[in-house]
Motif scaffolding. Structure first.
Motif: not given
Length: 164
Positions: A58-61, A21-23, A160-164, A15-16
């Motif tokens: 990557p996006a965060t919520d 890769l996404r980032a 404050g920054s949970v991965p979506a 997963p890391f």
């Protein structure tokens, strides 16, 4: 299985590396050596580049949930405690009043993603987690008392920054 398919499968098992890769923060050649697949490292690196191009950025919520700390809790088996002392129960384990641990709790729009992200952030901050769980819109993390204030800050920041 093709080398590209093997590379994708190997990335999904790490997963890391998938997050990296996404980032877009991967040294593809180093990642190819890390995955240690049968095949030319340059070909694996190329497969990783192509896979990364297909991934969403990557996006965060932000989770809007107040976080609070409850000191003086401990873990106990269900036979050992009265129901009025129970703070949280999971199976035969109970988080009860009276102990040398701290519970960091939040209630709101929290889920398994929020818990996983929170645990990763606590691990990165070297906070020992004795117990953790999420259910019914409540997230609870139990830590040693001496790490309670740090855990509170980390949990607030993580939510404050949970991965979506």
């Amino acid at each position: 299985m093709s080398l590209a398919a093997a590379a994708r499968e190997a990335v999904r098992a790490e997963p890391f590396l998938h997050r990296a890769l996404r980032a877009g923060v991967v040294n593809y050649r180093a990642a190819a050596h890390y995955l240690d697949l049968d095949g030319d490292p340059d070909a694996v690196a190329t497969a990783l580049r192509r896979y990364a191009d297909e991934l969403d950025s990557p996006a965060t919520d932000a989770v809007d949930a107040p976080v609070r700390m409850q000191r003086g809790v401990g873990l106990a088996d269900s036979e050992e405690v009265d129901d009025e002392d129970v703070v949280v129960a999971v199976g035969d384990q109970r988080l009860v009043r009276g102990g040398d641990m701290t519970a960091v709790r939040t209630a709101g729009d929290v889920d398994a993603r929020a818990l996983g992200h929170t645990l990763a952030r606590l691990g990165a901050a070297s906070v020992l987690v004795d117990a953790a769980g999420v259910a019914g819109g409540e997230l609870v993390v139990v830590v040693p008392n001496r790490q309670g204030a740090t855990a509170l800050r980390v949990v607030e920041d993580a939510l404050g920054s949970v991965p979506a």
